[in-house]
Structure formats: C-alpha cells, structure tokens
Design an enzyme around this catalytic site. Structure first.
Site, PDB file in Angstrom:
ATOM      1  N   ALA A  10      39.902 -12.811 -25.104  1.00 37.83           N
ATOM      2  CA  ALA A  10      38.485 -13.099 -24.580  1.00 37.83           C
ATOM      3  C   ALA A  10      37.886 -11.704 -24.884  1.00 37.83           C
ATOM      4  O   ALA A  10      36.500 -11.279 -24.684  1.00 37.83           O
ATOM      5  CB  ALA A  10      38.271 -13.586 -23.363  1.00 37.83           C
ATOM      6  N   CYS A  11      38.673 -10.510 -24.958  1.00 39.71           N
ATOM      7  CA  CYS A  11      38.147  -9.057 -25.242  1.00 39.71           C
ATOM      8  C   CYS A  11      37.950  -8.595 -26.721  1.00 39.71           C
ATOM      9  O   CYS A  11      39.057  -8.631 -27.260  1.00 39.71           O
ATOM     10  CB  CYS A  11      39.143  -8.259 -24.346  1.00 39.71           C
ATOM     11  SG  CYS A  11      38.803  -6.368 -24.734  1.00 39.71           S
TER      12      CYS A  11
END
Length: 137
Positions: A10-11
């Site tokens: 998600a980063c």
C-alpha cells in the site's frame, strides 16, 4: 545471498523500491511485514545491521505514534521496540537487505546503493526520473 525487502504494497515508496530492485535484475524475497511481522530478534538484528537507533525506524504517519506518546525522549530502546512489536505499522519501510548491506530505503532510490547491478535510469510511479549517477555509491 538472496536479497529481501520488508514491504508494504500500500506504500508508494515501498512499491517503487521493489520495482527498482526487479528492474536491476534482483528477484527479492518479499516479506509483507504487516501480514508477517519480524520477530523481536529479527527486528533487533535489522536495526543493528542498519546501525541506527530503534527510534530512527519509527513511522509516525498513519500509525498510533501520537496516541502512544512515542516522541517522549524518556522512552528506552526496549520500549520503542516493544511498541513496534505490538504495532508493526510503526516499523518504517521499506527495509532492504542485500549482500551489500541493510537499510531503510526512504527515499526509494537509496536501494540503488545496495544493488550489485543497479538500473541506471528508473521512472517512479509519480513520473519522477531517478538516475544512478545522482546516487552516492
């Protein structure tokens, strides 16, 4: 030695780091550390290998950092590590381990210093172009 990355898909920084590794010919072991957090022993080993203090690995944004008052300078290294063990989201990422060393790769292009055959030019998700010549080796 197989390279590895402690990764959060998600980063964006983590995704860019992984993509740079792959573009450089690496086939890293990907550890999604939120699903499979490191043991305390492994976390302490990573911190030692990076030659940083546990506090330097803390992530503030999107974490319980403030609620846990982790900016209190009176907290010991043990207490900081305790917090990371209880809340793995507090562990900043991505952490990359290769035969050339271990480091927190923020910004993502820092990974290029850890790769035996780094890609010379890479375009990040946001369109920023990274050139190997700009990175300290």
């Amino acid at each position: 030695m197989i390279s590895l990355i402690y990764h959060n898909p998600a980063c964006g920084t983590s995704r860019n780091t992984l993509a740079m590794m792959i573009a450089s010919g690496e086939a890293p072991q990907v550890i999604e550390y939120l699903k499979c957090p490191p043991t305390r022993e492994k976390l302490e080993e990573l911190i030692a290998a990076m030659n940083i203090a546990p506090r330097d690995l803390l992530r503030r944004e999107g974490t319980p950092f403030d609620e846990l008052c982790l900016d209190d300078p009176a907290l010991s290294d043990e207490q900081i590590i305790d917090a990371m063990m209880a809340h793995p989201i507090l562990i900043n990422r991505p952490i990359v381990v290769t035969e050339l060393g271990t480091r927190l790769c923020r910004p993502s292009e820092q990974v290029l210093t850890l790769l035996p055959k780094p890609v010379h030019v890479f375009t990040k998700e946001d369109g920023e172009v990274v050139r190997l010549a700009d990175q300290a080796r």
